[in-house]
Design an enzyme around this catalytic site. Structure first.
Site, PDB file in Angstrom:
ATOM      1  N   ARG A  54      65.461  -7.168  79.816  1.00 39.13           N
ATOM      2  CA  ARG A  54      64.344  -8.102  79.879  1.00 39.13           C
ATOM      3  C   ARG A  54      64.900  -9.516  79.726  1.00 39.13           C
ATOM      4  O   ARG A  54      65.314  -9.911  78.650  1.00 39.13           O
ATOM      5  CB  ARG A  54      63.347  -7.771  78.766  1.00 39.13           C
ATOM      6  CG  ARG A  54      62.325  -8.851  78.495  1.00 39.13           C
ATOM      7  CD  ARG A  54      61.272  -8.418  77.496  1.00 39.13           C
ATOM      8  NE  ARG A  54      61.772  -7.866  76.261  1.00 39.13           N
ATOM      9  CZ  ARG A  54      62.224  -8.570  75.227  1.00 39.13           C
ATOM     10  NH1 ARG A  54      62.294  -9.888  75.305  1.00 39.13           N
ATOM     11  NH2 ARG A  54      62.630  -7.971  74.122  1.00 39.13           N
ATOM     12  N   HIS A  77      59.827 -11.149  74.858  1.00 40.15           N
ATOM     13  CA  HIS A  77      58.922  -9.987  74.910  1.00 40.15           C
ATOM     14  C   HIS A  77      57.586 -10.385  75.535  1.00 40.15           C
ATOM     15  O   HIS A  77      57.069  -9.697  76.411  1.00 40.15           O
ATOM     16  CB  HIS A  77      58.719  -9.447  73.498  1.00 40.15           C
ATOM     17  CG  HIS A  77      57.740  -8.322  73.410  1.00 40.15           C
ATOM     18  ND1 HIS A  77      57.978  -7.082  73.946  1.00 40.15           N
ATOM     19  CD2 HIS A  77      56.501  -8.262  72.844  1.00 40.15           C
ATOM     20  CE1 HIS A  77      56.936  -6.288  73.717  1.00 40.15           C
ATOM     21  NE2 HIS A  77      56.028  -6.982  73.061  1.00 40.15           N
ATOM     22  N   TYR A 126      66.762 -13.055  67.898  1.00 44.01           N
ATOM     23  CA  TYR A 126      67.363 -11.729  67.728  1.00 44.01           C
ATOM     24  C   TYR A 126      68.375 -11.351  68.811  1.00 44.01           C
ATOM     25  O   TYR A 126      68.927 -10.263  68.778  1.00 44.01           O
ATOM     26  CB  TYR A 126      66.273 -10.644  67.655  1.00 44.01           C
ATOM     27  CG  TYR A 126      65.292 -10.625  68.807  1.00 44.01           C
ATOM     28  CD1 TYR A 126      65.599  -9.989  70.007  1.00 44.01           C
ATOM     29  CD2 TYR A 126      64.045 -11.244  68.688  1.00 44.01           C
ATOM     30  CE1 TYR A 126      64.694  -9.963  71.055  1.00 44.01           C
ATOM     31  CE2 TYR A 126      63.136 -11.223  69.738  1.00 44.01           C
ATOM     32  CZ  TYR A 126      63.464 -10.583  70.914  1.00 44.01           C
ATOM     33  OH  TYR A 126      62.566 -10.557  71.957  1.00 44.01           O
TER      34      TYR A 126
END
Length: 358
Positions: free
Chosen positions: A256, A260, A269
């Site tokens: 991705r 998100h 992260y």
């Protein structure tokens, strides 16, 4: 048992730069015409995705989970199934839905907050986009089993993410599908993160595809950024399910590229170097390089497809900039086939208040 095992390494036909690998796998290579169609759909899908992301920044969408980087998986899945087969998408499969032919404004109705599902599932054979993890795997399995009982020849394909493979519903679906030979394909788009939780914190399995072994489900893993490999493997998986041999599990290794959702800060992260590494494996660029190398895509072809994508985005932008025509009583529609007495009473009360309002 060996027949259930996925390949030791993900199946791939193309290198990261789009040249053919020196030792191609045994799956039949998709026809060039189909790959050109896949390229067109991926370019249009990516432009749709970019436009939808922009609409969130303009306040036209409440939230949008981008598919950037996962186009090969979503377009490949749609092209691998037939018109009579069913798709069971998650909230991230908007590109798959527009590839299927669902009106893009209807696709975005959920994310704008107009309706839980803005399109007719029966008309498109596409279930409503599912937000809870893995619940749609049970729905897909149940429908596939029903189609098998009816002898229709239709199959179901369920999209899931890597995080969903840790949910109980996923395991229940695999077990039921295997026992009752439901014609369903489970496509795990392993994009390395369940929101912010990395794969190594989710599973100790050698691969997510290996999770099929315990249930007697054959599986394969594939380079999810290699459109040729994705189409080859999914075509075989669909044929397996349609033949009456039961379910098939495919793990597509992808990434991705964006956060998100627009509400997420992915820099908290994951490192920029990791994103850059995956950017070099871009599925659209890889397929374009391959098609150009085969003489199946010219500069004029690429320009025409890019123009088509821009027209698609412009039409979507114009329609999304118009406020939806909503009626307050829509709140009571599509809840029950036959409204309950309580809902009828509440609807009447609302109508009376609207008449009395100045």
């Amino acid at each position: 048992m060996a027949l259930l095992l996925p390949s030791a390494e993900p199946v791939r036909y193309l290198t990261d730069t789009g040249t053919p690998v020196t030792d191609p796998p045994a799956y039949p290579v998709p026809d060039l015409d189909l790959l050109v169609t896949a390229y067109r759909k991926m370019v249009v899908g990516r432009r749709f995705d970019t436009q939808a992301t922009a609409l969130t920044k303009q306040g036209r969408l409440a939230v949008y989970p981008s598919s950037h980087g996962q186009e090969a998986c979503q377009v490949g899945a749609v092209l691998a199934v037939g018109a009579g087969d069913w798709l069971f998408p998650t909230y991230r499969e908007s590109v798959a839905l527009v590839t299927r032919g669902v009106d893009p404004v209807e696709v975005l109705s959920l994310l704008r907050g107009d309706a839980h599902c803005g399109y007719d599932p029966r008309a498109h054979h596409v279930a409503p986009q599912c937000t809870p993890l893995a619940t749609q795997t049970l729905h897909a399995t149940g429908l596939a089993y029903a189609e098998r009982r009816k002898g229709s020849g239709a199959i179901a394909l369920a999209f899931i993410g890597d995080g969903a493979t840790s949910e109980g519903d996923f395991h229940e679906a695999l077990n039921f599908a295997a026992v009752f030979r439901a014609p369903v394909v489970f496509l795990v788009q392993n994009n390395r993160y369940a929101i912010s939780v990395p794969l190594e914190r989710q599973s100790a399995a050698p691969s997510l595809a290996a999770k099929g072994i315990g249930y007697g489900v054959p599986a394969e893993q594939v380079d999810g950024n290699d459109p040729v490999a994705v189409l080859a493997v999914l075509t075989a998986a669909v044929a397996h399910a349609r033949s009456g041999a039961g379910p098939f599990l495919v793990e597509a290794h992808t990434y991705r590229m964006d956060a998100h959702t627009n509400a997420d800060d992915a820099t908290r992260y994951r490192a920029a170097a990791e994103v850059d590494e995956w950017r070099r494996r871009d599925p659209v660029a890889r397929l374009e390089a391959y098609l150009r190398g085969r003489g199946a895509l010219t500069d004029a072809d690429a320009s025409e497809i890019a123009a088509e994508a821009e027209e698609y985005a412009a039409a979507l932008r114009a329609r999304m900039n118009a406020d939806p025509d909503l009626t307050p009583t829509d709140l009571f529609d599509h809840v029950y086939a036959e409204p309950t007495p309580q809902l009828r009473e509440q609807r009447a009360t609302l109508l009376a208040e609207l008449v009395e309002a100045p």
